[in-house]
Write a protein that holds these residues in place. Structure first.
Motif, short mmCIF file in Angstrom:
data_model
loop_
_atom_site.label_atom_id
_atom_site.label_comp_id
_atom_site.label_asym_id
_atom_site.label_seq_id
_atom_site.Cartn_x
_atom_site.Cartn_y
_atom_site.Cartn_z
N GLU A 33 0.82 -1.22 0.00
CA GLU A 33 0.00 0.00 0.00
C GLU A 33 0.85 1.27 0.00
O GLU A 33 0.54 2.23 -0.69
CB GLU A 33 -0.93 -0.02 1.21
CG GLU A 33 -2.23 0.68 1.03
CD GLU A 33 -2.97 0.35 -0.27
OE1 GLU A 33 -3.42 1.30 -0.92
OE2 GLU A 33 -3.09 -0.82 -0.65
N ARG A 34 1.94 1.29 0.75
CA ARG A 34 2.80 2.48 0.81
C ARG A 34 3.45 2.75 -0.55
O ARG A 34 3.55 3.90 -0.97
CB ARG A 34 3.89 2.30 1.89
CG ARG A 34 4.75 3.50 2.12
CD ARG A 34 3.93 4.66 2.68
NE ARG A 34 4.51 5.90 2.28
CZ ARG A 34 3.86 7.04 2.12
NH1 ARG A 34 2.58 7.11 2.39
NH2 ARG A 34 4.46 8.11 1.73
N GLN A 35 3.88 1.70 -1.23
CA GLN A 35 4.48 1.88 -2.55
C GLN A 35 3.45 2.44 -3.54
O GLN A 35 3.78 3.30 -4.36
CB GLN A 35 5.03 0.55 -3.07
CG GLN A 35 6.27 0.08 -2.32
CD GLN A 35 6.66 -1.34 -2.72
OE1 GLN A 35 5.81 -2.22 -2.81
NE2 GLN A 35 7.95 -1.55 -2.95
N LYS A 36 2.20 1.98 -3.43
CA LYS A 36 1.15 2.49 -4.30
C LYS A 36 0.92 3.98 -4.05
O LYS A 36 0.77 4.77 -4.99
CB LYS A 36 -0.15 1.72 -4.10
CG LYS A 36 -0.09 0.31 -4.63
CD LYS A 36 -1.39 -0.44 -4.36
CE LYS A 36 -1.27 -1.89 -4.78
NZ LYS A 36 -2.47 -2.67 -4.47
N VAL A 37 0.93 4.38 -2.78
CA VAL A 37 0.74 5.80 -2.43
C VAL A 37 1.89 6.63 -2.98
O VAL A 37 1.68 7.71 -3.55
CB VAL A 37 0.62 5.97 -0.90
CG1 VAL A 37 0.70 7.43 -0.50
CG2 VAL A 37 -0.68 5.34 -0.40
N ASN A 38 3.12 6.12 -2.86
CA ASN A 38 4.29 6.84 -3.37
C ASN A 38 4.18 7.07 -4.88
O ASN A 38 4.48 8.15 -5.39
CB ASN A 38 5.58 6.09 -3.05
CG ASN A 38 5.97 6.20 -1.60
OD1 ASN A 38 5.51 7.08 -0.88
ND2 ASN A 38 6.79 5.28 -1.14
N ILE A 39 3.75 6.05 -5.59
CA ILE A 39 3.61 6.16 -7.04
C ILE A 39 2.54 7.19 -7.40
O ILE A 39 2.72 8.02 -8.28
CB ILE A 39 3.31 4.80 -7.67
CG1 ILE A 39 4.56 3.92 -7.60
CG2 ILE A 39 2.81 4.94 -9.10
CD1 ILE A 39 4.35 2.50 -8.03
N GLU A 41 1.59 9.73 -5.62
CA GLU A 41 2.11 11.06 -5.31
C GLU A 41 3.04 11.56 -6.41
O GLU A 41 2.98 12.72 -6.81
CB GLU A 41 2.82 11.06 -3.96
CG GLU A 41 1.88 10.92 -2.79
CD GLU A 41 2.59 10.72 -1.45
OE1 GLU A 41 3.81 10.51 -1.43
OE2 GLU A 41 1.89 10.75 -0.43
N ARG A 42 3.89 10.68 -6.91
CA ARG A 42 4.81 11.07 -8.00
C ARG A 42 4.03 11.41 -9.26
O ARG A 42 4.36 12.37 -9.96
CB ARG A 42 5.82 9.96 -8.29
CG ARG A 42 6.91 9.88 -7.26
CD ARG A 42 8.03 8.99 -7.74
NE ARG A 42 7.56 7.67 -8.10
CZ ARG A 42 7.99 6.54 -7.56
NH1 ARG A 42 8.94 6.55 -6.66
NH2 ARG A 42 7.49 5.37 -7.94
N GLN A 43 2.99 10.62 -9.55
CA GLN A 43 2.19 10.89 -10.73
C GLN A 43 1.47 12.23 -10.61
O GLN A 43 1.40 12.99 -11.55
CB GLN A 43 1.17 9.77 -10.96
CG GLN A 43 1.75 8.52 -11.55
CD GLN A 43 2.39 8.77 -12.90
OE1 GLN A 43 3.61 8.83 -13.01
NE2 GLN A 43 1.62 8.93 -13.92
#
Length: 62
Positions: A33-39, A41-43
């Protein structure tokens, strides 16, 4: 014959895009879930920067 070749080339390109999206979907499914949030945010940041560049270019052209 040229029309058939053009259709075949387009079909091959479409299949490559389809395969890329399928692999990307599998990659996303494997993220936590954290990796999905990071992606996401970058997008969001990328889209914001792109929008600002477009707005800047509009004003520069005027």
């Amino acid at each position: 014959m040229a029309e058939l070749k053009a259709i075949m080339v387009q079909w091959a390109e479409d299949k490559c895009i389809e395969q890329f999206l399928s692999e990307a979907e599998k990659d996303v499914a494997s993220l936590d879930e954290r990796q999905k949030v990071n992606i996401m945010e970058r997008q969001t940041l990328r889209y914001t920067v792109q929008s600002l560049v477009i707005i800047f270019n509009i004003f520069v052209e005027r």
